[in-house]
Design a protein around this motif. Sequence first.
Motif, PDB file in Angstrom:
ATOM      1  N   GLN A 187       0.810  -1.222   0.000  1.00 41.22           N
ATOM      2  CA  GLN A 187       0.000   0.000   0.000  1.00 41.22           C
ATOM      3  C   GLN A 187       0.842   1.270   0.000  1.00 41.22           C
ATOM      4  O   GLN A 187       0.297   2.365  -0.051  1.00 41.22           O
ATOM      5  CB  GLN A 187      -0.944   0.011   1.215  1.00 41.22           C
ATOM      6  CG  GLN A 187      -1.845  -1.208   1.292  1.00 41.22           C
ATOM      7  CD  GLN A 187      -2.616  -1.478   0.010  1.00 41.22           C
ATOM      8  OE1 GLN A 187      -3.135  -0.556  -0.614  1.00 41.22           O
ATOM      9  NE2 GLN A 187      -2.667  -2.732  -0.412  1.00 41.22           N
ATOM     10  N   GLN A 188       2.151   1.112   0.072  1.00 41.76           N
ATOM     11  CA  GLN A 188       3.012   2.294   0.079  1.00 41.76           C
ATOM     12  C   GLN A 188       4.165   2.069  -0.894  1.00 41.76           C
ATOM     13  O   GLN A 188       4.552   0.931  -1.142  1.00 41.76           O
ATOM     14  CB  GLN A 188       3.531   2.562   1.491  1.00 41.76           C
ATOM     15  CG  GLN A 188       4.338   1.415   2.062  1.00 41.76           C
ATOM     16  CD  GLN A 188       4.399   1.430   3.564  1.00 41.76           C
ATOM     17  OE1 GLN A 188       3.408   1.192   4.215  1.00 41.76           O
ATOM     18  NE2 GLN A 188       5.569   1.686   4.104  1.00 41.76           N
ATOM     19  N   PRO A 189       4.708   3.142  -1.440  1.00 44.77           N
ATOM     20  CA  PRO A 189       5.825   2.977  -2.363  1.00 44.77           C
ATOM     21  C   PRO A 189       7.076   2.490  -1.628  1.00 44.77           C
ATOM     22  O   PRO A 189       7.363   2.922  -0.509  1.00 44.77           O
ATOM     23  CB  PRO A 189       6.034   4.377  -2.942  1.00 44.77           C
ATOM     24  CG  PRO A 189       5.343   5.307  -2.025  1.00 44.77           C
ATOM     25  CD  PRO A 189       4.300   4.528  -1.286  1.00 44.77           C
ATOM     26  N   VAL A 190       7.797   1.554  -2.249  1.00 42.82           N
ATOM     27  CA  VAL A 190       9.055   1.042  -1.700  1.00 42.82           C
ATOM     28  C   VAL A 190      10.139   1.324  -2.723  1.00 42.82           C
ATOM     29  O   VAL A 190       9.982   1.034  -3.913  1.00 42.82           O
ATOM     30  CB  VAL A 190       8.964  -0.481  -1.420  1.00 42.82           C
ATOM     31  CG1 VAL A 190      10.320  -1.027  -0.984  1.00 42.82           C
ATOM     32  CG2 VAL A 190       7.908  -0.775  -0.363  1.00 42.82           C
ATOM     33  N   TYR A 191      11.240   1.892  -2.241  1.00 44.69           N
ATOM     34  CA  TYR A 191      12.376   2.239  -3.082  1.00 44.69           C
ATOM     35  C   TYR A 191      13.603   1.481  -2.596  1.00 44.69           C
ATOM     36  O   TYR A 191      13.610   0.917  -1.505  1.00 44.69           O
ATOM     37  CB  TYR A 191      12.637   3.752  -3.042  1.00 44.69           C
ATOM     38  CG  TYR A 191      11.417   4.549  -3.432  1.00 44.69           C
ATOM     39  CD1 TYR A 191      11.054   4.670  -4.780  1.00 44.69           C
ATOM     40  CD2 TYR A 191      10.614   5.146  -2.476  1.00 44.69           C
ATOM     41  CE1 TYR A 191       9.925   5.377  -5.151  1.00 44.69           C
ATOM     42  CE2 TYR A 191       9.475   5.853  -2.839  1.00 44.69           C
ATOM     43  CZ  TYR A 191       9.138   5.961  -4.174  1.00 44.69           C
ATOM     44  OH  TYR A 191       8.007   6.644  -4.543  1.00 44.69           O
ATOM     45  N   GLN A 192      14.665   1.510  -3.394  1.00 41.04           N
ATOM     46  CA  GLN A 192      15.879   0.777  -3.031  1.00 41.04           C
ATOM     47  C   GLN A 192      16.398   1.185  -1.661  1.00 41.04           C
ATOM     48  O   GLN A 192      16.816   0.337  -0.873  1.00 41.04           O
ATOM     49  CB  GLN A 192      16.967   0.965  -4.099  1.00 41.04           C
ATOM     50  CG  GLN A 192      18.241   0.207  -3.741  1.00 41.04           C
ATOM     51  CD  GLN A 192      19.256   0.181  -4.842  1.00 41.04           C
ATOM     52  OE1 GLN A 192      18.905   0.074  -6.010  1.00 41.04           O
ATOM     53  NE2 GLN A 192      20.520   0.277  -4.480  1.00 41.04           N
ATOM     54  N   ARG A 193      16.353   2.459  -1.348  1.00 36.98           N
ATOM     55  CA  ARG A 193      16.883   2.911  -0.045  1.00 36.98           C
ATOM     56  C   ARG A 193      16.109   2.274   1.112  1.00 36.98           C
ATOM     57  O   ARG A 193      16.670   2.033   2.183  1.00 36.98           O
ATOM     58  CB  ARG A 193      16.875   4.432   0.046  1.00 36.98           C
ATOM     59  CG  ARG A 193      15.480   5.035   0.106  1.00 36.98           C
ATOM     60  CD  ARG A 193      15.510   6.545   0.372  1.00 36.98           C
ATOM     61  NE  ARG A 193      14.172   7.042   0.451  1.00 36.98           N
ATOM     62  CZ  ARG A 193      13.501   7.581  -0.554  1.00 36.98           C
ATOM     63  NH1 ARG A 193      14.066   7.687  -1.737  1.00 36.98           N
ATOM     64  NH2 ARG A 193      12.270   8.007  -0.394  1.00 36.98           N
ATOM     65  N   ASP A 194      14.797   1.992   0.912  1.00 32.16           N
ATOM     66  CA  ASP A 194      14.005   1.324   1.944  1.00 32.16           C
ATOM     67  C   ASP A 194      14.500  -0.106   2.154  1.00 32.16           C
ATOM     68  O   ASP A 194      14.563  -0.589   3.286  1.00 32.16           O
ATOM     69  CB  ASP A 194      12.522   1.299   1.562  1.00 32.16           C
ATOM     70  CG  ASP A 194      11.955   2.699   1.351  1.00 32.16           C
ATOM     71  OD1 ASP A 194      12.251   3.592   2.171  1.00 32.16           O
ATOM     72  OD2 ASP A 194      11.224   2.893   0.359  1.00 32.16           O
ATOM     73  N   ILE A 195      14.854  -0.773   1.058  1.00 30.04           N
ATOM     74  CA  ILE A 195      15.385  -2.143   1.118  1.00 30.04           C
ATOM     75  C   ILE A 195      16.730  -2.126   1.851  1.00 30.04           C
ATOM     76  O   ILE A 195      16.988  -2.962   2.725  1.00 30.04           O
ATOM     77  CB  ILE A 195      15.554  -2.732  -0.310  1.00 30.04           C
ATOM     78  CG1 ILE A 195      14.231  -2.751  -1.075  1.00 30.04           C
ATOM     79  CG2 ILE A 195      16.213  -4.107  -0.263  1.00 30.04           C
ATOM     80  CD1 ILE A 195      13.185  -3.683  -0.595  1.00 30.04           C
ATOM     81  N   GLU A 196      17.587  -1.179   1.504  1.00 31.25           N
ATOM     82  CA  GLU A 196      18.905  -1.069   2.147  1.00 31.25           C
ATOM     83  C   GLU A 196      18.753  -0.890   3.658  1.00 31.25           C
ATOM     84  O   GLU A 196      19.436  -1.551   4.455  1.00 31.25           O
ATOM     85  CB  GLU A 196      19.679   0.116   1.565  1.00 31.25           C
ATOM     86  CG  GLU A 196      20.069  -0.068   0.122  1.00 31.25           C
ATOM     87  CD  GLU A 196      20.573   1.215  -0.532  1.00 31.25           C
ATOM     88  OE1 GLU A 196      20.857   2.214   0.184  1.00 31.25           O
ATOM     89  OE2 GLU A 196      20.686   1.230  -1.775  1.00 31.25           O
ATOM     90  N   ARG A 197      17.847  -0.018   4.050  1.00 34.44           N
ATOM     91  CA  ARG A 197      17.644   0.271   5.467  1.00 34.44           C
ATOM     92  C   ARG A 197      17.032  -0.924   6.197  1.00 34.44           C
ATOM     93  O   ARG A 197      17.494  -1.308   7.260  1.00 34.44           O
ATOM     94  CB  ARG A 197      16.764   1.517   5.597  1.00 34.44           C
ATOM     95  CG  ARG A 197      16.696   2.090   6.992  1.00 34.44           C
ATOM     96  CD  ARG A 197      15.996   3.447   7.085  1.00 34.44           C
ATOM     97  NE  ARG A 197      14.909   3.643   6.145  1.00 34.44           N
ATOM     98  CZ  ARG A 197      14.926   4.515   5.115  1.00 34.44           C
ATOM     99  NH1 ARG A 197      15.973   5.260   4.902  1.00 34.44           N
ATOM    100  NH2 ARG A 197      13.885   4.629   4.321  1.00 34.44           N
TER     101      ARG A 197
END
Length: 157
Positions: free
Chosen positions: A51-61
């Motif tokens: 339900q929310q956008p996920v970006y590479q930086r979110d994966i890294e964190r």
Amino acid sequence: MEENHKRLGFTLRVIQNKIKAIVCSSIPPSSKGPQSQLQGGILGFLYHHQQQPVYQRDIEREFRISGATATNTLQVMERNGLIVRKALDKDARLKRILMTEEAMQGHRRIEEQMDRMEQRITRGLSAEETAELHRMLDIVLDNLEQWQQETEEKPDG
């Protein structure tokens, strides 16, 4: 050997090995499935954050991995048809990561298996005991992460 069972690190490793063996034997391998634990974790993260956008930086964190590791893993996942990356209109450099429909269906089956695993692991524990176990394991993880940071820091001089 009995002495080893008293060591928490050994017990945690045995538990991890048992979980991995059960997962490997109970989930049929799929050519479109994750090829590593990290890929499986990323798919789980995407599944639970639809339900929310996920970006590479979110994966890294979330997975505490470097940008290079995230880039390489996501490229492989994209080549294998597990994810797609969509550029945003306002910033083409920023790409939202989405699961493919096929990966979504496969992950639903994995979620069902994980629910069964969770029920089996916590069999005989009350809700309070399960919550306490989670709390204590979070402390153990924090302690290990702090220790890892301390050992990676370079002394001055």
